[in-house]
Structure formats: C-alpha cells, structure tokens
Design a protein around this motif. Sequence first.
Motif, PDB file in Angstrom:
ATOM      1  N   ASP A  14       0.826  -1.201   0.000  1.00 23.01           N
ATOM      2  CA  ASP A  14       0.000   0.000   0.000  1.00 23.01           C
ATOM      3  C   ASP A  14       0.863   1.255   0.000  1.00 23.01           C
ATOM      4  N   LEU A  15       1.963   1.215   0.729  1.00 23.67           N
ATOM      5  CA  LEU A  15       2.869   2.350   0.783  1.00 23.67           C
ATOM      6  C   LEU A  15       3.529   2.587  -0.572  1.00 23.67           C
ATOM      7  N   VAL A  16       3.962   1.520  -1.226  1.00 21.02           N
ATOM      8  CA  VAL A  16       4.607   1.647  -2.533  1.00 21.02           C
ATOM      9  C   VAL A  16       3.608   2.153  -3.567  1.00 21.02           C
ATOM     10  N   LEU A  17       2.403   1.618  -3.568  1.00 13.56           N
ATOM     11  CA  LEU A  17       1.382   2.069  -4.505  1.00 13.56           C
ATOM     12  C   LEU A  17       1.008   3.520  -4.229  1.00 13.56           C
ATOM     13  N   GLY A  18       0.860   3.877  -2.980  1.00  6.84           N
ATOM     14  CA  GLY A  18       0.519   5.255  -2.642  1.00  6.84           C
ATOM     15  C   GLY A  18       1.622   6.227  -3.010  1.00  6.84           C
ATOM     16  N   ALA A  19       2.875   5.824  -2.840  1.00  5.23           N
ATOM     17  CA  ALA A  19       3.985   6.699  -3.190  1.00  5.23           C
ATOM     18  C   ALA A  19       4.086   6.885  -4.694  1.00  5.23           C
ATOM     19  N   SER A  20       3.703   5.883  -5.459  1.00  5.79           N
ATOM     20  CA  SER A  20       3.771   6.031  -6.909  1.00  5.79           C
ATOM     21  C   SER A  20       2.620   6.886  -7.431  1.00  5.79           C
ATOM     22  N   LEU A  21       1.508   6.917  -6.722  1.00  7.20           N
ATOM     23  CA  LEU A  21       0.376   7.732  -7.164  1.00  7.20           C
ATOM     24  C   LEU A  21       0.477   9.174  -6.685  1.00  7.20           C
ATOM     25  N   TYR A  22       1.136   9.402  -5.568  1.00  4.18           N
ATOM     26  CA  TYR A  22       1.251  10.746  -5.007  1.00  4.18           C
ATOM     27  C   TYR A  22       2.319  11.526  -5.746  1.00  4.18           C
ATOM     28  N   PHE A  23       1.950  12.667  -6.267  1.00  2.00           N
ATOM     29  CA  PHE A  23       2.884  13.508  -7.012  1.00  2.00           C
ATOM     30  C   PHE A  23       2.768  14.911  -6.441  1.00  2.00           C
ATOM     31  N   PRO A  24       3.757  15.365  -5.682  1.00  2.77           N
ATOM     32  CA  PRO A  24       3.646  16.643  -4.985  1.00  2.77           C
ATOM     33  C   PRO A  24       3.368  17.816  -5.929  1.00  2.77           C
ATOM     34  N   PRO A  25       2.640  18.808  -5.476  1.00  2.00           N
ATOM     35  CA  PRO A  25       2.271  19.942  -6.324  1.00  2.00           C
ATOM     36  C   PRO A  25       3.470  20.728  -6.852  1.00  2.00           C
ATOM     37  N   ILE A  26       4.579  20.760  -6.129  1.00  2.00           N
ATOM     38  CA  ILE A  26       5.725  21.524  -6.623  1.00  2.00           C
ATOM     39  C   ILE A  26       6.295  20.875  -7.877  1.00  2.00           C
ATOM     40  N   PHE A  27       6.211  19.542  -7.978  1.00  2.00           N
ATOM     41  CA  PHE A  27       6.675  18.882  -9.196  1.00  2.00           C
ATOM     42  C   PHE A  27       5.725  19.136 -10.359  1.00  2.00           C
ATOM     43  N   LYS A  28       4.428  19.187 -10.062  1.00  2.00           N
ATOM     44  CA  LYS A  28       3.462  19.532 -11.100  1.00  2.00           C
ATOM     45  C   LYS A  28       3.725  20.941 -11.600  1.00  2.00           C
ATOM     46  N   ALA A  29       3.973  21.870 -10.681  1.00  2.00           N
ATOM     47  CA  ALA A  29       4.263  23.249 -11.067  1.00  2.00           C
ATOM     48  C   ALA A  29       5.568  23.327 -11.837  1.00  2.00           C
ATOM     49  N   PHE A  30       6.551  22.535 -11.435  1.00  2.00           N
ATOM     50  CA  PHE A  30       7.837  22.515 -12.137  1.00  2.00           C
ATOM     51  C   PHE A  30       7.662  22.032 -13.574  1.00  2.00           C
ATOM     52  N   LEU A  31       6.902  20.961 -13.769  1.00  2.00           N
ATOM     53  CA  LEU A  31       6.697  20.440 -15.119  1.00  2.00           C
ATOM     54  C   LEU A  31       5.862  21.384 -15.966  1.00  2.00           C
TER      55      LEU A  31
END
Length: 78
Positions: A14-31
């Motif tokens: 669950d932790l691995v799946l959750g970490a792969s789905l979670y994408f912090p907003p600063i990375f979204k803003a960076f991209l």
Amino acid sequence: MNTTWLHTASPLPDLVLGASLYFPPIFKAFLLGLVFWLLVHHLLRDWMYSGDIWHPMLMDLSIFVITVSGSLWLLASW
C-alpha cells in the motif's frame, strides 16, 4: 509454530502504490512551468541572444522562475 503473521496484509504494498500515485504539487508546477518556459524561450530566443540582453542565461533563469511561480499560482487557484 504460528504462521498467521505471514498471511496478514502488509502495509508495504500500500505504501509503494501510494507513493507512486502521489505527485507533490511543486513537481506539477515545475513540469507545467517547464512547458511554459519552453514556449516563452522559443518566442524570445532570437531577441535574447542577439546582444540586446547583457546576460541571456540569467534572463533564461529568471523567465524559468517566473513561469514555475506562475504555474504554481495557476495550479493553486484552479
């Protein structure tokens, strides 16, 4: 020998799946800022490197910071 602990659900998948789905907003803003910067850089490239600007690399960096900040604002207000 008690082996029931082998069959219990482990929180690790669950932790691995959750970490792969979670994408912090600063990375979204960076991209998103990178995409905006590529568009702006393409439009202003000839003017910046023609000699009118004292330091074109600093202007590139400042435009990148402005586009990342603007995209973070856009994502936060959306």
